[in-house]
Design an enzyme around this catalytic site. Structure first.
Site, mmCIF file in Angstrom:
data_model
loop_
_atom_site.group_PDB
_atom_site.id
_atom_site.type_symbol
_atom_site.label_atom_id
_atom_site.label_comp_id
_atom_site.label_asym_id
_atom_site.label_seq_id
_atom_site.Cartn_x
_atom_site.Cartn_y
_atom_site.Cartn_z
ATOM 1 N N ARG A 1 -9.034 9.867 -1.860
ATOM 2 C CA ARG A 1 -8.750 10.765 -0.733
ATOM 3 C C ARG A 1 -8.538 12.183 -1.242
ATOM 4 N NH1 ARG A 1 -4.870 6.910 2.939
ATOM 5 N NH2 ARG A 1 -4.492 5.806 0.986
ATOM 6 N N ASN B 1 -5.652 -12.252 14.160
ATOM 7 C CA ASN B 1 -4.703 -13.173 13.522
ATOM 8 C C ASN B 1 -3.255 -12.707 13.678
ATOM 9 O OD1 ASN B 1 -6.442 -15.194 12.618
ATOM 10 N ND2 ASN B 1 -6.995 -14.029 10.779
ATOM 11 N N TYR C 1 -14.949 1.065 9.401
ATOM 12 C CA TYR C 1 -13.534 1.405 9.568
ATOM 13 C C TYR C 1 -13.269 1.893 10.989
ATOM 14 C CZ TYR C 1 -9.046 3.718 8.423
ATOM 15 O OH TYR C 1 -7.735 4.121 8.384
ATOM 16 N N LYS D 1 -13.938 -7.111 8.878
ATOM 17 C CA LYS D 1 -13.211 -8.373 9.084
ATOM 18 C C LYS D 1 -11.703 -8.146 9.019
ATOM 19 C CE LYS D 1 -16.578 -11.751 7.415
ATOM 20 N NZ LYS D 1 -16.987 -12.575 6.265
ATOM 21 N N GLY E 1 0.829 -1.209 0.000
ATOM 22 C CA GLY E 1 0.000 0.000 0.000
ATOM 23 C C GLY E 1 0.860 1.255 0.000
ATOM 24 N N THR F 1 -2.406 11.266 6.116
ATOM 25 C CA THR F 1 -1.045 11.234 5.590
ATOM 26 C C THR F 1 -1.099 11.216 4.063
ATOM 27 O OG1 THR F 1 -0.288 10.118 7.575
ATOM 28 C CG2 THR F 1 1.100 9.881 5.614
ATOM 29 N N TYR G 1 -4.327 -8.507 24.340
ATOM 30 C CA TYR G 1 -3.204 -9.439 24.148
ATOM 31 C C TYR G 1 -1.994 -9.006 24.978
ATOM 32 C CZ TYR G 1 -4.844 -12.859 20.798
ATOM 33 O OH TYR G 1 -5.498 -13.919 20.225
HETATM 34 P P1 NAD Z 1 -3.556 1.651 1.407
HETATM 35 O O1 NAD Z 1 -4.938 1.312 1.036
HETATM 36 O O2 NAD Z 1 -2.688 2.313 0.398
HETATM 37 O O3 NAD Z 1 -2.784 0.362 1.924
HETATM 38 C C1 NAD Z 1 -3.418 -0.682 2.615
HETATM 39 C C2 NAD Z 1 -2.816 -2.011 2.150
HETATM 40 O O4 NAD Z 1 -3.435 -3.088 2.867
HETATM 41 C C3 NAD Z 1 -3.043 -2.270 0.664
HETATM 42 O O5 NAD Z 1 -1.837 -2.682 0.061
HETATM 43 C C4 NAD Z 1 -4.083 -3.407 0.655
HETATM 44 O O6 NAD Z 1 -4.021 -4.193 -0.510
HETATM 45 C C5 NAD Z 1 -3.724 -4.127 1.930
HETATM 46 N N1 NAD Z 1 -4.826 -4.937 2.471
HETATM 47 C C6 NAD Z 1 -6.116 -4.540 2.643
HETATM 48 N N2 NAD Z 1 -6.834 -5.544 3.171
HETATM 49 C C7 NAD Z 1 -5.970 -6.586 3.355
HETATM 50 C C8 NAD Z 1 -6.115 -7.891 3.887
HETATM 51 N N3 NAD Z 1 -7.294 -8.363 4.328
HETATM 52 N N4 NAD Z 1 -5.017 -8.687 3.948
HETATM 53 C C9 NAD Z 1 -3.814 -8.249 3.502
HETATM 54 N N5 NAD Z 1 -3.627 -7.018 2.976
HETATM 55 C C10 NAD Z 1 -4.697 -6.209 2.917
HETATM 56 O O7 NAD Z 1 -3.658 2.556 2.728
HETATM 57 P P2 NAD Z 1 -2.537 3.379 3.481
HETATM 58 O O8 NAD Z 1 -2.861 4.809 3.379
HETATM 59 O O9 NAD Z 1 -1.195 2.911 3.079
HETATM 60 O O10 NAD Z 1 -2.831 2.940 4.989
HETATM 61 C C11 NAD Z 1 -2.041 1.938 5.635
HETATM 62 C C12 NAD Z 1 -2.561 1.732 7.049
HETATM 63 O O11 NAD Z 1 -2.476 2.944 7.793
HETATM 64 C C13 NAD Z 1 -4.017 1.281 7.102
HETATM 65 O O12 NAD Z 1 -4.166 0.330 8.142
HETATM 66 C C14 NAD Z 1 -4.766 2.546 7.439
HETATM 67 O O13 NAD Z 1 -5.963 2.284 8.124
HETATM 68 C C15 NAD Z 1 -3.747 3.257 8.323
HETATM 69 N N6 NAD Z 1 -3.956 4.709 8.288
HETATM 70 C C16 NAD Z 1 -3.602 5.425 7.195
HETATM 71 C C17 NAD Z 1 -3.835 6.796 7.160
HETATM 72 C C18 NAD Z 1 -3.460 7.640 5.973
HETATM 73 O O14 NAD Z 1 -3.776 8.837 5.969
HETATM 74 N N7 NAD Z 1 -2.774 7.122 4.989
HETATM 75 C C19 NAD Z 1 -4.456 7.432 8.255
HETATM 76 C C20 NAD Z 1 -4.833 6.657 9.343
HETATM 77 C C21 NAD Z 1 -4.554 5.292 9.364
HETATM 78 N N1 UDP Z 2 -12.969 15.726 0.354
HETATM 79 C C1 UDP Z 2 -13.334 16.686 -0.576
HETATM 80 N N2 UDP Z 2 -13.195 16.371 -1.891
HETATM 81 C C2 UDP Z 2 -12.712 15.182 -2.329
HETATM 82 C C3 UDP Z 2 -12.328 14.218 -1.378
HETATM 83 C C4 UDP Z 2 -12.484 14.515 -0.036
HETATM 84 O O1 UDP Z 2 -13.770 17.790 -0.232
HETATM 85 O O2 UDP Z 2 -12.609 15.001 -3.564
HETATM 86 C C5 UDP Z 2 -13.086 16.062 1.785
HETATM 87 C C6 UDP Z 2 -13.809 15.046 2.633
HETATM 88 O O3 UDP Z 2 -15.209 15.297 2.624
HETATM 89 C C7 UDP Z 2 -13.173 15.281 3.990
HETATM 90 C C8 UDP Z 2 -11.753 15.708 3.673
HETATM 91 O O4 UDP Z 2 -11.768 16.129 2.307
HETATM 92 O O5 UDP Z 2 -13.823 16.361 4.643
HETATM 93 C C9 UDP Z 2 -10.741 14.584 3.831
HETATM 94 O O6 UDP Z 2 -11.214 13.487 3.110
HETATM 95 P P1 UDP Z 2 -10.382 12.132 2.924
HETATM 96 O O7 UDP Z 2 -11.261 11.178 2.181
HETATM 97 O O8 UDP Z 2 -9.044 12.408 2.360
HETATM 98 O O9 UDP Z 2 -10.102 11.600 4.407
HETATM 99 P P2 UDP Z 2 -10.931 11.559 5.771
HETATM 100 O O10 UDP Z 2 -10.138 12.424 6.674
HETATM 101 O O11 UDP Z 2 -12.308 12.103 5.594
HETATM 102 O O12 UDP Z 2 -10.935 10.139 6.119
#
Ligand code: NAD
Ligand code: UDP
Length: 335
Positions: free
Chosen positions: A197, A110, A156, A102, A20, A186, A170
């Site tokens: 996003r 797991n 979520y 899930k 990801g 991020t 745990y």
């Molecule tokens: P992303 O969607 O780019 O990456 C998530 C990865 O998890 C993907 O590669 C996807 O294929 C994999 N994945 C999803 N379900 C799976 C499963 N059941 N088994 C194995 N792999 C699986 O998202 P990201 O932005 O890189 O986020 C990474 C983590 O950080 C996530 O857990 C997300 O909730 C958390 N997080 C991210 C942000 C952000 O702003 N990027 C903010 C808060 C939390």
């Molecule tokens: N948002 C927006 N236009 C877009 C996508 C998102 O105005 O095309 C807004 C969304 O409603 C939220 C904020 O931007 O208020 C951040 O959205 P994002 O989906 O990046 O993450 P969130 O913090 O809501 O999980």
């Protein structure tokens, strides 16, 4: 594939969700630190392009595995286990809410079973979404949040909240060494242009000269952290000599309205795009900004990359990706 794992006898780091956006940067950092990295992913929101450059690295292995199924990896030497597996963008995690739940709940159980049986230290990517639509601002870790248990974001938010519970249970029952970061929004290179996003949407729309879709009146706020800062914080938390007894916020406290972000992206890309309003999604949090004093005290961590600097790097990445797609499409048309 499994048989070839751990061939170099270095300490091993497992990264679920390693293909990801954040996970791929984390894999790079761990390889640079000299660890052997096992990336576990299903590619449901991750992309092979994020890790293609790592596949030939002698210390990198890829295992296609779903964390909702028990992990069957050789146990020896796993020093660090990072659980990043979960879709993170609202449109992606709302595509199949039961699956999201899930992945976050059964997946957490797991990976914790794996850590319990191997003694691996384990990191959980939690989220600012555990605060829901916060009534306390900025959000310290002591705030319990304001989360709807059955709205469109619940799969979520509640999944991540239940995962925090599982991690701490745990720890209490089995003594597993758990580290939990609550990650705030991020951004950076390797976000998928399609993932919906706000940062990726606005940059892609601006580069294509399309309308910039601001949801609601754009007065809602977010605080945007550049991915390199986040990865530095994650690793600092994982390697802190003493495990914090509670989750730690990781994010950049610089707070912007969505409209301000749209205007910044338009001016930085020199785009002709105009801002249009679209309906505000249900339960969209009004405001979000991390209180990062705990990360400062425990980890001496704070973000270093200001939004314009990080945006400029991210825009460069998207420009290159869209250009290469356009060239590939032009080639196809010519053929
Ligand atoms: P992303 O969607 O780019 O990456 C998530 C990865 O998890 C993907 O590669 C996807 O294929 C994999 N994945 C999803 N379900 C799976 C499963 N059941 N088994 C194995 N792999 C699986 O998202 P990201 O932005 O890189 O986020 C990474 C983590 O950080 C996530 O857990 C997300 O909730 C958390 N997080 C991210 C942000 C952000 O702003 N990027 C903010 C808060 C939390
Ligand atoms: N948002 C927006 N236009 C877009 C996508 C998102 O105005 O095309 C807004 C969304 O409603 C939220 C904020 O931007 O208020 C951040 O959205 P994002 O989906 O990046 O993450 P969130 O913090 O809501 O999980």
């Amino acid at each position: 594939m499994i048989a070839s794992l751990y061939s170099h006898r270095r300490p091993v780091a497992v990264v679920t969700g390693g293909a990801g956006f954040v996970g791929s940067h984390l894999c790079e950092r761990l390889l640079a630190d000299g660890l052997e990295v096992v990336c576990v992913d299903t590619f449901e929101t991750g992309r092979m392009d994020n890790i293609r450059h790592l596949l030939s690295h002698k210390s990198f292995s890829l295992v296609e595995h779903d964390v909702t199924m028990p992990l069957d990896l050789p146990h020896a030497q796993v020093a660090e286990f990072y659980n990043m597996a979960s879709p993170a963008s609202p449109p992606m995690y709302q595509r199949d809410p039961i699956r999201t739940l899930k992945t976050n709940v059964i997946g957490a159980l797991n990976v914790l079973e794996f850590a319990r049986s191997t003694g691996a230290r384990i990191f959980q990517a939690s989220t600012s979404e555990v605060y829901g639509d916060p009534q306390v601002h900025p959000q310290p870790e002591t705030y319990w949040g304001n989360v709807n248990s059955f709205g469109p974001r619940s799969c979520y938010d509640e999944g991540k909240r239940a995962a925090e519970t599982a991690f701490f249970e745990y720890r209490a029952k089995y003594g597993v060494d758990v580290r939990i970061a609550r990650i705030f929004n991020t951004y950076g290179p390797r976000m998928s242009p399609e993932d919906g996003r706000v940062v990726s949407n606005f940059i892609v729309q601006a580069l294509r000269g399309e309308d910039i879709t601001v949801y609601g009146d754009g007065s809602q706020t977010r605080s945007f952290c550049y991915v390199d800062d986040l990865v530095r914080g994650i690793v600092a938390l994982m390697r802190a000599p003493v495990a914090p007894t509670a989750p730690v916020n990781l994010g950049n406290p610089g707070e912007f309205t969505v409209l301000e972000l749209a205007q910044l992206v338009i001016s930085m890309t020199g785009s002709v795009s105009r801002v249009v309003s679209r309906p505000l999604p249900t339960d969209d949090p009004r405001q979000r900004r991390p209180d990062i004093s705990r990360a400062g005290e425990l980890l001496s961590w704070q973000p270093e990359i200001a939004l314009p600097v990080g945006l400029s790097r991210t825009i460069g990445h998207f420009r290159a990706e869209l250009d290469s797609r356009d060239s590939a499409n032009a080639l196809l048309v010519a053929l």
